[in-house]
Design a protein around this motif. Structure first.
Motif, PDB file in Angstrom:
ATOM      1  N   UNK A  41       0.840  -1.209   0.000  1.00 38.49           N
ATOM      2  CA  UNK A  41       0.000   0.000   0.000  1.00 38.49           C
ATOM      3  C   UNK A  41       0.876   1.261   0.000  1.00 38.49           C
ATOM      4  N   UNK A  42       1.985   1.214   0.722  1.00 34.91           N
ATOM      5  CA  UNK A  42       2.910   2.354   0.745  1.00 34.91           C
ATOM      6  C   UNK A  42       3.580   2.516  -0.616  1.00 34.91           C
ATOM      7  N   UNK A  43       3.909   1.405  -1.256  1.00 32.96           N
ATOM      8  CA  UNK A  43       4.511   1.458  -2.591  1.00 32.96           C
ATOM      9  C   UNK A  43       3.536   2.068  -3.598  1.00 32.96           C
ATOM     10  N   UNK A  44       2.266   1.713  -3.477  1.00 36.90           N
ATOM     11  CA  UNK A  44       1.262   2.301  -4.377  1.00 36.90           C
ATOM     12  C   UNK A  44       1.169   3.805  -4.148  1.00 36.90           C
ATOM     13  N   UNK A  45       1.267   4.241  -2.896  1.00 35.93           N
ATOM     14  CA  UNK A  45       1.235   5.674  -2.601  1.00 35.93           C
ATOM     15  C   UNK A  45       2.469   6.378  -3.173  1.00 35.93           C
ATOM     16  N   UNK A  46       3.613   5.733  -3.076  1.00 35.71           N
ATOM     17  CA  UNK A  46       4.839   6.295  -3.655  1.00 35.71           C
ATOM     18  C   UNK A  46       4.656   6.442  -5.155  1.00 35.71           C
ATOM     19  N   UNK A  47       4.130   5.403  -5.779  1.00 37.35           N
ATOM     20  CA  UNK A  47       3.890   5.450  -7.226  1.00 37.35           C
ATOM     21  C   UNK A  47       2.930   6.592  -7.581  1.00 37.35           C
ATOM     22  N   UNK A  48       1.820   6.683  -6.859  1.00 37.13           N
ATOM     23  CA  UNK A  48       0.795   7.695  -7.163  1.00 37.13           C
ATOM     24  C   UNK A  48       1.287   9.116  -6.900  1.00 37.13           C
ATOM     25  N   UNK A  49       2.202   9.279  -5.943  1.00 41.41           N
ATOM     26  CA  UNK A  49       2.673  10.619  -5.587  1.00 41.41           C
ATOM     27  C   UNK A  49       3.927  11.050  -6.316  1.00 41.41           C
ATOM     28  N   UNK A  50       4.803  10.101  -6.680  1.00 43.97           N
ATOM     29  CA  UNK A  50       6.105  10.470  -7.219  1.00 43.97           C
ATOM     30  C   UNK A  50       6.326  10.101  -8.686  1.00 43.97           C
ATOM     31  N   UNK A  51       5.555   9.173  -9.205  1.00 40.49           N
ATOM     32  CA  UNK A  51       5.787   8.738 -10.582  1.00 40.49           C
ATOM     33  C   UNK A  51       4.637   9.131 -11.501  1.00 40.49           C
ATOM     34  N   UNK A  52       3.411   8.783 -11.128  1.00 41.05           N
ATOM     35  CA  UNK A  52       2.264   9.096 -11.989  1.00 41.05           C
ATOM     36  C   UNK A  52       2.168  10.586 -12.321  1.00 41.05           C
ATOM     37  N   UNK A  53       2.335  11.513 -11.372  1.00 46.98           N
ATOM     38  CA  UNK A  53       2.253  12.936 -11.726  1.00 46.98           C
ATOM     39  C   UNK A  53       3.299  13.378 -12.746  1.00 46.98           C
ATOM     40  N   UNK A  54       4.467  12.749 -12.719  1.00 46.96           N
ATOM     41  CA  UNK A  54       5.511  13.079 -13.694  1.00 46.96           C
ATOM     42  C   UNK A  54       5.038  12.701 -15.092  1.00 46.96           C
ATOM     43  N   UNK A  55       4.420  11.523 -15.213  1.00 47.60           N
ATOM     44  CA  UNK A  55       3.947  11.047 -16.517  1.00 47.60           C
ATOM     45  C   UNK A  55       2.761  11.880 -17.000  1.00 47.60           C
ATOM     46  N   UNK A  56       1.866  12.229 -16.108  1.00 47.15           N
ATOM     47  CA  UNK A  56       0.618  12.879 -16.525  1.00 47.15           C
ATOM     48  C   UNK A  56       0.667  14.403 -16.503  1.00 47.15           C
ATOM     49  N   UNK A  57       1.824  14.993 -16.189  1.00 51.39           N
ATOM     50  CA  UNK A  57       1.925  16.459 -16.171  1.00 51.39           C
ATOM     51  C   UNK A  57       1.509  17.032 -17.531  1.00 51.39           C
ATOM     52  N   UNK A  58       0.572  17.937 -17.526  1.00 55.97           N
ATOM     53  CA  UNK A  58       0.107  18.560 -18.762  1.00 55.97           C
ATOM     54  C   UNK A  58      -0.894  17.727 -19.538  1.00 55.97           C
ATOM     55  N   UNK A  59      -1.332  16.607 -18.984  1.00 57.79           N
ATOM     56  CA  UNK A  59      -2.222  15.713 -19.726  1.00 57.79           C
ATOM     57  C   UNK A  59      -3.600  16.316 -19.971  1.00 57.79           C
ATOM     58  N   UNK A  60      -3.893  17.437 -19.324  1.00 54.00           N
ATOM     59  CA  UNK A  60      -5.169  18.120 -19.568  1.00 54.00           C
ATOM     60  C   UNK A  60      -5.316  18.505 -21.036  1.00 54.00           C
TER      61      UNK A  60
END
Length: 178
Positions: free
Chosen positions: A119-138
């Motif tokens: 669960x902590x790893x999923x939070x790390x992924x959601x907070x530190x990796x996913x935002x990098x990939x989706x930046x500007x995806x709007x």
């Protein structure tokens, strides 16, 4: 109430509509609301663009609303993305994926650790990796190929972090859509 998507970041506003008449309506309402708080639309800095897969859908004329005339452009930059009138964004998506790979590599030690809970790893992924990939995806208009690439990437990151196959974590995965 405006029902068309409006993307705003600092002083940059992007209005997205499906028709010129709706664009005029949303623009007038936006101009009215900005004037109420003491702001004005700068005619020289305001541009417009028509996104279309065919050149026939992209006219080259300037756009007039009331006494203002706005220049037509074939591309513009918003949140680090260059948006083109053809609507293609695949290269930008691939660039964001490369940035995500770098973020994953920087946090690899935590994500592979056996002492950190899933669960902590999923939070790390959601907070530190996913935002990098989706930046500007709007601003992205994804093809099916782009969507599949993002789904594969998320499965790969989460599968490696959880130490099991993509099938085993399917209940924990979320598709990367905003």
């Amino acid at each position: 109430m405006l029902s068309s998507p409006i993307c705003a970041y600092a002083a940059d506003i992007v209005i997205v509509t499906r028709s010129e008449s709706r664009l005029r309506q949303v623009y007038r309402k936006t101009e009215e609301k900005t004037q109420q708080i003491g702001l004005i639309v700068n005619e020289k800095k305001t541009k417009y663009m028509i996104v279309s897969a065919t050149p026939k859908g992209r006219q080259t004329q300037n756009w007039k609303v009331g006494d203002k005339v706005f220049e037509r452009v074939s591309s513009f930059k918003y949140l680090g993305n260059v948006i083109h009138e053809e609507g293609r964004i695949s290269e930008r998506v691939k660039g964001r994926i490369q940035e995500g790979n770098r973020a994953y590599a920087a946090n690899h030690h935590m994500l592979k650790s056996k002492i950190i809970k899933r669960s902590a790893k999923m939070q790390i992924y959601k907070m530190l990796i996913r935002p990098v990939v989706t930046y500007g995806s709007e601003t992205w208009t994804l093809t099916i190929s782009d969507e599949n690439l993002l789904r594969f990437l998320e499965g790969k990151y989460c599968g490696r972090s959880m130490g099991r196959s993509k099938r085993g974590i399917s209940g924990e995965l979320e598709i990367m859509k905003n």
